[in-house]
Design an enzyme around this catalytic site. Sequence first.
Site, mmCIF file in Angstrom:
data_model
loop_
_atom_site.group_PDB
_atom_site.id
_atom_site.type_symbol
_atom_site.label_atom_id
_atom_site.label_comp_id
_atom_site.label_asym_id
_atom_site.label_seq_id
_atom_site.Cartn_x
_atom_site.Cartn_y
_atom_site.Cartn_z
ATOM 1 N N GLU A 285 0.739 -1.309 -0.032
ATOM 2 C CA GLU A 285 0.110 -0.108 0.088
ATOM 3 C C GLU A 285 0.676 1.190 0.143
ATOM 4 O O GLU A 285 0.505 2.277 -0.283
ATOM 5 C CB GLU A 285 -0.824 -0.147 1.144
ATOM 6 N N HIS A 306 8.037 -26.516 -1.298
ATOM 7 C CA HIS A 306 7.739 -27.692 -1.858
ATOM 8 C C HIS A 306 6.659 -27.128 -2.773
ATOM 9 O O HIS A 306 5.613 -28.006 -3.468
ATOM 10 C CB HIS A 306 7.210 -28.829 -0.969
ATOM 11 N N LYS A 420 -14.161 -0.051 -4.167
ATOM 12 C CA LYS A 420 -15.141 0.280 -3.161
ATOM 13 C C LYS A 420 -16.344 0.995 -3.957
ATOM 14 O O LYS A 420 -17.500 0.654 -3.786
ATOM 15 C CB LYS A 420 -14.820 1.362 -2.069
HETATM 16 O O1 PA5 Z 1 -3.846 0.946 5.943
HETATM 17 C C1 PA5 Z 1 -4.925 1.516 5.741
HETATM 18 O O2 PA5 Z 1 -5.250 2.597 5.741
HETATM 19 C C2 PA5 Z 1 -6.114 0.401 5.137
HETATM 20 O O3 PA5 Z 1 -5.574 -0.909 5.348
HETATM 21 C C3 PA5 Z 1 -7.220 0.659 6.531
HETATM 22 O O4 PA5 Z 1 -6.384 0.470 7.764
HETATM 23 C C4 PA5 Z 1 -8.429 -0.267 6.104
HETATM 24 O O5 PA5 Z 1 -8.889 0.202 5.116
HETATM 25 C C5 PA5 Z 1 -9.312 -0.199 7.264
HETATM 26 O O6 PA5 Z 1 -9.758 1.240 7.216
HETATM 27 P P1 PA5 Z 1 -10.640 1.518 8.626
HETATM 28 O O7 PA5 Z 1 -9.627 1.361 9.846
HETATM 29 O O8 PA5 Z 1 -10.719 3.178 8.509
HETATM 30 O O9 PA5 Z 1 -11.856 0.743 8.993
#
Ligand code: PA5
Length: 444
Positions: A285, A306, A420
């Site tokens: 990310e 394996h 989303k």
């Molecule tokens: O790293 C991030 O920002 C995402 O992985 C969020 O943690 C994830 O989408 C969950 O978001 P939230 O904590 O707002 O529900």
Amino acid sequence: MSVRFNGKYLNGFVREDEFSHIWPQVELAHKQLEDRSGPGSDFLGWVNLPRDYDREEFARIKAAAQKIISDTDVLIVIGIGGSYLGARAVIEAVGSIQYNSVCKATPQIFFAGNTISPNALNDLMVICEGKRVSVNVISKSGTTTEPAIAFRVFKKYLEERYGVEEARKRIYATTDARKGTLKELADAEGYESFVVPDDVGGRFSVLTAVGLLPIACAGIDIDALMAGAAAAADKLSVCDPTNDCYRYAAARNILYRRGYCVETLVSYEPNFTMMNEWFKQLYGESEGKDGKGLMPTSVINSTDLHSMGQFVQDGARIMFETVVDIKKPVRDFLVEADAENRDGLNFLAGMGLAEVNRKAMLGTILAHNDGGVPNIVLETESLGEYDLGYLIYFFERACAISGYLLGVNPFDQPGVESYKKNMFALLGKPGYEAQKAELEAKLG
Ligand code: PA5
């Protein structure tokens, strides 16, 4: 020591002078991080967190964990991505999931809201039958669909089972300090609440209440975890070519520029599986944007030798490996001599499996080197709390430096929104009508 960068198995792939050439860029990345001049500087709360955290909240986390341990058999932790992976990674790394489930006097911990699978949710409902249940719902935004669905289900379940008043005492919310649907709900219902700081993004939040409450509920020493992270924060914020964290960031960037575009994180401990997943989110990310980035992948060896071993040894030459070399197992297991030796294994008699595992690791590194795969080795003492805290901070800081070296903002995630929008449109969420028609036309 805690995490040592061993570049021995980069020989033949990276020259030492390449580290000198990239060093001015590392210095610039360090400066961007320290003086907050780089992109995403509103999200640098994690940098000093291990030294400078909210002590009052930390004490409340411990008290809440003690209550949960005393009145709970099954703790359901609801969250996804950064609000899920860190806690699970630490809980499984410090103890193993099998060991924790069978041997510990702490609640069994299960994770919900990280999938929309009805099977997974149904399984959890069955697990809860006849058990004393508490819930920790975690969402920084408070609006993420997957955990919101799971929380709707578990809130109703607890209220029907315990009544509204007792249910309220069994729900713990970790969310934004001021805003969001979950914050509003938690305030209205009077749930005990913990804060995801504004300046800490989800994937950097394991050392906040997001990770610490579930981790403490597993009986894990969160003081030692924070102490390890604080030691890393002290040691790794010194901008010096011997900084192991910066050498790691530099090495992966040098390899990327040489065309190695996949990094495989390797461990020889199954307990590390979820740490691999946490690492993949952290780096994927943070770096995968603007058409750039190393693709993070992972294996657990020797298991995956394996399955993936053939590809790594002999397939497309696109990857390098980063091996997390954990020096000490929690408990070793001795191979005994057998009078008949029909399986031919007596050559291992008297040896601990830790030693056998180590030889598998060394043999594999050399074989993969021969196959054209550069290997970075990160040496750490153990998966104990202190060392793990150090390792977590090491990876976080290396990730930030790597992102700046790559020329991206390591702290945003604009690409996560696309699915989303489509999902909401296809589900008929109000406000997405135009997109719905467009997507349905594409689906035919
Ligand atoms: O790293 C991030 O920002 C995402 O992985 C969020 O943690 C994830 O989408 C969950 O978001 P939230 O904590 O707002 O529900």
